[in-house]
Design an enzyme around this catalytic site. Structure first.
Site, PDB file in Angstrom:
ATOM      1  N   HIS A  46       0.848  -1.189   0.000  1.00 35.23           N
ATOM      2  CA  HIS A  46       0.000   0.000   0.000  1.00 35.23           C
ATOM      3  C   HIS A  46       0.893   1.252   0.000  1.00 35.23           C
ATOM      4  O   HIS A  46       2.038   1.202   0.460  1.00 35.23           O
ATOM      5  CB  HIS A  46      -0.884  -0.047   1.249  1.00 35.23           C
ATOM      6  CG  HIS A  46      -1.820   1.108   1.396  1.00 35.23           C
ATOM      7  ND1 HIS A  46      -1.453   2.290   2.011  1.00 35.23           N
ATOM      8  CD2 HIS A  46      -3.115   1.262   1.026  1.00 35.23           C
ATOM      9  CE1 HIS A  46      -2.478   3.122   2.007  1.00 35.23           C
ATOM     10  NE2 HIS A  46      -3.495   2.528   1.419  1.00 35.23           N
ATOM     11  N   ARG A  49       1.252   3.694   1.882  1.00 38.36           N
ATOM     12  CA  ARG A  49       1.831   4.116   3.168  1.00 38.36           C
ATOM     13  C   ARG A  49       2.945   3.188   3.630  1.00 38.36           C
ATOM     14  O   ARG A  49       3.573   3.456   4.656  1.00 38.36           O
ATOM     15  CB  ARG A  49       0.738   4.164   4.254  1.00 38.36           C
ATOM     16  CG  ARG A  49      -0.094   5.431   4.253  1.00 38.36           C
ATOM     17  CD  ARG A  49      -0.822   5.590   5.582  1.00 38.36           C
ATOM     18  NE  ARG A  49       0.119   5.747   6.682  1.00 38.36           N
ATOM     19  CZ  ARG A  49      -0.195   5.533   7.953  1.00 38.36           C
ATOM     20  NH1 ARG A  49      -1.410   5.138   8.282  1.00 38.36           N
ATOM     21  NH2 ARG A  49       0.708   5.704   8.904  1.00 38.36           N
ATOM     22  N   LYS A  50       3.190   2.108   2.913  1.00 34.42           N
ATOM     23  CA  LYS A  50       4.173   1.136   3.364  1.00 34.42           C
ATOM     24  C   LYS A  50       5.572   1.491   2.855  1.00 34.42           C
ATOM     25  O   LYS A  50       5.769   2.424   2.092  1.00 34.42           O
ATOM     26  CB  LYS A  50       3.757  -0.265   2.916  1.00 34.42           C
ATOM     27  CG  LYS A  50       2.370  -0.682   3.425  1.00 34.42           C
ATOM     28  CD  LYS A  50       2.242  -0.536   4.933  1.00 34.42           C
ATOM     29  CE  LYS A  50       0.973  -1.163   5.505  1.00 34.42           C
ATOM     30  NZ  LYS A  50      -0.250  -0.435   5.158  1.00 34.42           N
ATOM     31  N   VAL A  51       6.555   0.689   3.280  1.00 35.37           N
ATOM     32  CA  VAL A  51       7.959   0.993   2.987  1.00 35.37           C
ATOM     33  C   VAL A  51       8.213   1.021   1.487  1.00 35.37           C
ATOM     34  O   VAL A  51       8.883   1.920   0.966  1.00 35.37           O
ATOM     35  CB  VAL A  51       8.880  -0.031   3.686  1.00 35.37           C
ATOM     36  CG1 VAL A  51      10.331   0.167   3.254  1.00 35.37           C
ATOM     37  CG2 VAL A  51       8.761   0.105   5.207  1.00 35.37           C
TER      38      VAL A  51
END
Length: 380
Positions: free
Chosen positions: A176, A178-180
């Site tokens: 997603h 917002r992930k790394v």
């Protein structure tokens, strides 16, 4: 200032163009290349890309053959799909409280929640911090229960120098935004178990498996469909972005960890907040940097978040106390006070902006605005 921002450059554009020019845009060679890179990085035998971490968790529950009558233990503070995956399979969710200082499942609460019906536990490495896997693995072995690692936030995270996602039976990751690393949407399911990997592969692709009665090279070849499966396949367009993101992974992780260390220094003189706590052996990659307000309760926390918003700084609570959400509260007649740490974690947490390339001046602005909000809305 947004709470996070994906890190894209010309490389993502070049890789997507390469994919489009190839004419192969569904799951194919780029997806396999992406899976192999992820597999190598996380030191697992099998990695299968899928549409989201929710899909990965769903596949994990189905591959473990969870069914009605089974119980699955889930931390009471997590994103809702950590629990949903058990419900998808018809199993019953049983919540266990968290450690307030780490936001991860409390091994003592985990063991207390086990019954003869317990078949699995979903261990969440929340916000990028590895859970206490040594204790959890010992408990799982003692009671013969499977471990699903919800590593949605934990790409690149390690526990005792070993990557998460291969410590339990099945690992689940998110891509997603917002992930790394991100592919827009997307996920990965990992395992070291060949039988589970085969089930995951079949379930991901409509229930299709190889047909041994026909040579695969024949133009009339069709697979077998002996299982009820799903269409949870990745696309090579997403994989093209993923390949470019994987090439940046070390730098992305380094940037997040540097930002977190800078926050730790800038916030160390504030007496009424708690910054992230890292137990021995537990790695942290700071998908999120989450603080907790010590005094003034939920009303003060909300007022501080509003003060930050007035300065143009986006924040959010850490995540849900899932047992308070309508579906679970109503189905299982749960009360908020059953899992007090989870309630306090939701009500008192603030996720501060953190992203690759965040400047010192941006972090200083966040901290100055936070301090001003704390002063303006002091605890009574």
């Amino acid at each position: 200032m947004q709470i996070t921002s994906p890190a894209f450059d010309e490389q993502e554009i070049l890789m997507v163009k390469q994919c489009l020019d190839s004419g192969w845009v569904t799951q194919g060679p780029m997806t396999r290349q992406f899976e192999e890179l992820f597999q190598q990085r996380h030191q697992v035998k099998y990695a299968l890309a899928t549409t989201s971490c929710t899909a990965a968790l769903h596949l994990a529950a189905m591959a473990l053959q969870l069914q009605p009558g089974d119980e699955v233990i889930v931390p009471a503070f997590t994103w809702v799909t950590s629990a949903h995956c058990a419900e998808y399979a018809g199993a019953k969710v049983v919540f266990a409280d968290i450690e307030i200082d780490t936001f991860n499942i409390d091994p003592v609460a985990l063991e207390a929640a086990i019954t003869p019906k317990t078949k699995a536990v979903v261990v969440v490495h929340l916000f990028g911090l590895a859970a206490r896997m040594q204790e959890i693995l010992a408990i799982a072995q003692k009671y013969n229960i499977a471990i699903i690692e919800d590593a949605a936030c934990a790409v690149g995270t390690t526990y005792n120098s070993q990557p998460v996602g291969g410590l339990g039976d099945i690992g689940c990751f998110s891509f997603h935004p917002r992930k790394v690393i991100t592919t827009g949407e997307g996920g990965m399911v990992t395992t070291n178990n060949a039988e589970l990997a085969n089930r995951l592969k079949v379930l991901r692709n409509h229930g299709a498996s190889p047909n041994p009665d026909i040579e695969a090279t024949k133009p009339y070849y069709m697979g077998r469909f002996d299982h009820l499966g799903f269409n949870l396949r990745f696309s090579d367009i997403q994989a093209a972005i993923g390949l470019a993101q994987m090439a940046k992974l070390n730098q992305l992780l380094s940037d997040r960890i540097s930002c977190a260390k800078q926050y730790n220094v800038l916030l160390e003189d504030i007496a009424d907040i708690v910054t992230p706590s890292i137990p021995p052996m537990c790695g942290h990659t700071y998908q999120s940097y989450v603080i907790r307000i010590l005094e003034g309760g939920n009303n003060r926390r909300n007022a501080i978040m509003e003060a930050l918003a007035e300065e143009g700084i986006q924040t959010r609570p850490g995540t849900h106390a899932v047992h308070r959400l309508g579906y679970y509260q109503n189905k299982y007649n749960l009360k908020a006070e059953q899992y007090t740490n989870a309630v306090n974690a939701e009500d008192l947490s603030i996720t501060l902006p953190i992203f690759p390339g965040m400047t010192d001046s941006e972090q200083q602005l966040v901290v100055n605005s936070l301090k001003a909000g704390l002063r303006k809305h002091s605890a009574m």
